[in-house]
Motif scaffolding. Structure first.
Motif, short mmCIF file in Angstrom:
data_model
loop_
_atom_site.label_atom_id
_atom_site.label_comp_id
_atom_site.label_asym_id
_atom_site.label_seq_id
_atom_site.Cartn_x
_atom_site.Cartn_y
_atom_site.Cartn_z
N PHE A 1 0.86 -1.18 0.00
CA PHE A 1 0.00 0.00 0.00
C PHE A 1 0.89 1.22 0.00
O PHE A 1 1.48 1.59 1.01
N ASN A 2 1.03 1.85 -1.18
CA ASN A 2 1.82 3.07 -1.32
C ASN A 2 1.00 4.24 -0.79
O ASN A 2 0.26 4.89 -1.53
N ASN B 1 -2.33 5.26 -2.83
CA ASN B 1 -3.20 6.27 -2.22
C ASN B 1 -3.07 7.54 -3.05
O ASN B 1 -2.10 8.27 -2.94
N SER B 2 -4.05 7.77 -3.88
CA SER B 2 -4.05 8.94 -4.76
C SER B 2 -4.80 10.07 -4.05
O SER B 2 -4.71 10.24 -2.85
N ALA C 1 -0.15 11.36 -11.78
CA ALA C 1 0.84 10.47 -12.40
C ALA C 1 0.70 9.04 -11.91
O ALA C 1 1.02 8.09 -12.64
N MET C 2 0.22 8.87 -10.68
CA MET C 2 0.01 7.52 -10.15
C MET C 2 -0.99 6.74 -11.00
O MET C 2 -0.89 5.51 -11.13
N HIS C 3 -1.94 7.45 -11.59
CA HIS C 3 -2.99 6.77 -12.33
C HIS C 3 -2.47 6.13 -13.61
O HIS C 3 -2.79 4.99 -13.93
N GLY C 4 -1.65 6.86 -14.33
CA GLY C 4 -1.03 6.26 -15.51
C GLY C 4 -0.15 5.08 -15.13
O GLY C 4 -0.12 4.05 -15.83
N LEU C 5 0.53 5.21 -14.01
CA LEU C 5 1.40 4.14 -13.52
C LEU C 5 0.59 2.89 -13.19
O LEU C 5 0.93 1.79 -13.62
N LEU C 6 -0.48 3.06 -12.45
CA LEU C 6 -1.26 1.88 -12.04
C LEU C 6 -1.95 1.23 -13.24
O LEU C 6 -2.09 0.00 -13.29
N HIS C 7 -2.40 2.03 -14.21
CA HIS C 7 -3.05 1.45 -15.38
C HIS C 7 -2.09 0.55 -16.16
O HIS C 7 -2.46 -0.54 -16.60
N TRP C 8 -0.86 1.02 -16.31
CA TRP C 8 0.14 0.19 -17.03
C TRP C 8 0.44 -1.08 -16.25
O TRP C 8 0.46 -2.18 -16.82
N ILE C 9 0.68 -0.94 -14.96
CA ILE C 9 1.00 -2.11 -14.13
C ILE C 9 -0.15 -3.11 -14.13
O ILE C 9 0.06 -4.33 -14.26
N ALA C 10 -1.38 -2.61 -13.96
CA ALA C 10 -2.54 -3.50 -13.90
C ALA C 10 -2.67 -4.31 -15.19
O ALA C 10 -2.91 -5.52 -15.17
N ASN D 1 -4.49 -1.15 -8.09
CA ASN D 1 -5.59 -0.20 -8.01
C ASN D 1 -5.18 1.02 -7.19
O ASN D 1 -4.07 1.07 -6.65
N ALA D 2 -6.10 1.97 -7.08
CA ALA D 2 -5.87 3.14 -6.24
C ALA D 2 -7.15 3.53 -5.53
O ALA D 2 -8.26 3.32 -6.04
N VAL D 3 -6.98 4.11 -4.36
CA VAL D 3 -8.07 4.79 -3.68
C VAL D 3 -7.75 6.28 -3.74
O VAL D 3 -6.60 6.69 -3.58
N ALA D 4 -8.77 7.08 -4.03
CA ALA D 4 -8.58 8.53 -4.17
C ALA D 4 -9.47 9.24 -3.17
O ALA D 4 -10.63 9.56 -3.45
N PRO D 5 -8.95 9.51 -1.98
CA PRO D 5 -9.77 10.13 -0.94
C PRO D 5 -9.76 11.66 -1.01
O PRO D 5 -8.91 12.27 -1.65
N ALA D 6 -10.73 12.24 -0.31
CA ALA D 6 -10.75 13.69 -0.09
C ALA D 6 -11.60 13.95 1.14
O ALA D 6 -12.52 13.19 1.45
#
Length: 256
Positions: free
Chosen positions: A94-95, A151-152, A172-181, A192-197
């Motif tokens: 979990f990054n 954690n985006s 940038a994390m999103h492009g990274l995770l899409h390629w890895i996935a 995957n990523a979770v994007a909290p606010a």
């Protein structure tokens, strides 16, 4: 049911960065409740890390705290080495750790973010997550099982209120995770990523205003445990990969 499809994570090792923050702390407890051993990363909060380790051990799992300043790539490599030598190779990563590095606000001046600060933010938020993922992936490949979660932030899709350095480092994390996935799905690895606010009890939301609360459709701020439950879903669901799950009380109308 095959091992690849199983949602049983008992006995797996989870490395969680930024474990002494609200979301990291809650996620550690959540995964430990499912029987995961936890590598607790922290930077400065020694007492809170020690407290967390004790609480995790009470749940009957192994837990060890590892101190590292993740703004430096050599420290990232050392953290991975220390975890492997002490607890073994992580099955779950979990990054979670990251920095704001100064908040401009939505009406700030881009001239106030130097390229040096921009690069520092990217290195600490995105580069660290990339390197740690790169280090953990080979063992996951060998085992044909792995879970990677970033954690985006809602800022990645909306620009947010902190500044361009922070928002872009999260995007940038999103492009990274899409390629890895896409690349590692066939190896039993999900990404995957979770994007909290608007999550209270965190460094970003230590003193939120009442006016801000009123703008949230559900009428309250989120809690770290609610983000942790999403991470738990992402590491126990073998069919869910290549996704960004937004947790913001309805602030944004859809995933981005």
């Amino acid at each position: 049911m095959s091992q690849e499809d199983s949602d049983d994570i008992k006995g797996k090792l989870a490395l969680i960065t930024g474990c002494t923050g609200g979301i990291g702390y809650a996620t550690a407890l959540s995964l430990a409740g499912r029987g995961c051993h936890i590598a607790v990363h922290f930077h400065q909060a020694v007492q809170k890390a020690e407290e967390l380790v004790l609480n995790l051990e009470k749940l009957g799992v192994k837990a060890v705290a590892f101190r590292a300043d993740l703004s430096n790539y050599d420290n990232v490599r050392q953290l991975h080495t220390d975890v492997v030598n002490t607890l073994g190779n992580p099955d779950i990563l979990f990054n979670n750790s990251g920095i704001l590095n100064g908040a401009l606000g939505p009406n700030g001046n881009i001239q106030d973010v130097s390229v040096e600060k921009f690069e520092e933010t990217w290195r600490t938020n995105t580069g660290t997550a990339y390197l740690l993922t790169q280090l953990c992936l080979p063992n996951m490949e060998n085992k044909k099982w792995g879970r990677i979660v970033f954690n985006s932030s809602v800022a990645a899709g909306t620009g947010g209120v902190v500044g361009p350095h922070y928002a872009s480092s999260k995007s940038a994390m999103h492009g990274l995770l899409h390629w890895i996935a896409n690349r590692y799905a066939k190896d039993g690895i999900t990404c995957n990523a979770v994007a909290p606010a608007l999550i209270i009890e965190t460094g970003m939301m230590s003193n939120p205003s009442e006016e801000l609360r009123k703008r949230i459709p559900i009428g309250r701020f989120g809690r770290p445990q609610e983000v942790a439950s999403i991470v738990e879903l992402l590491v126990t669901n073998a069919y869910m990969t290549n996704k960004i799950i937004v947790a913001d009380g309805g602030w944004t109308p859809s995933a981005f």
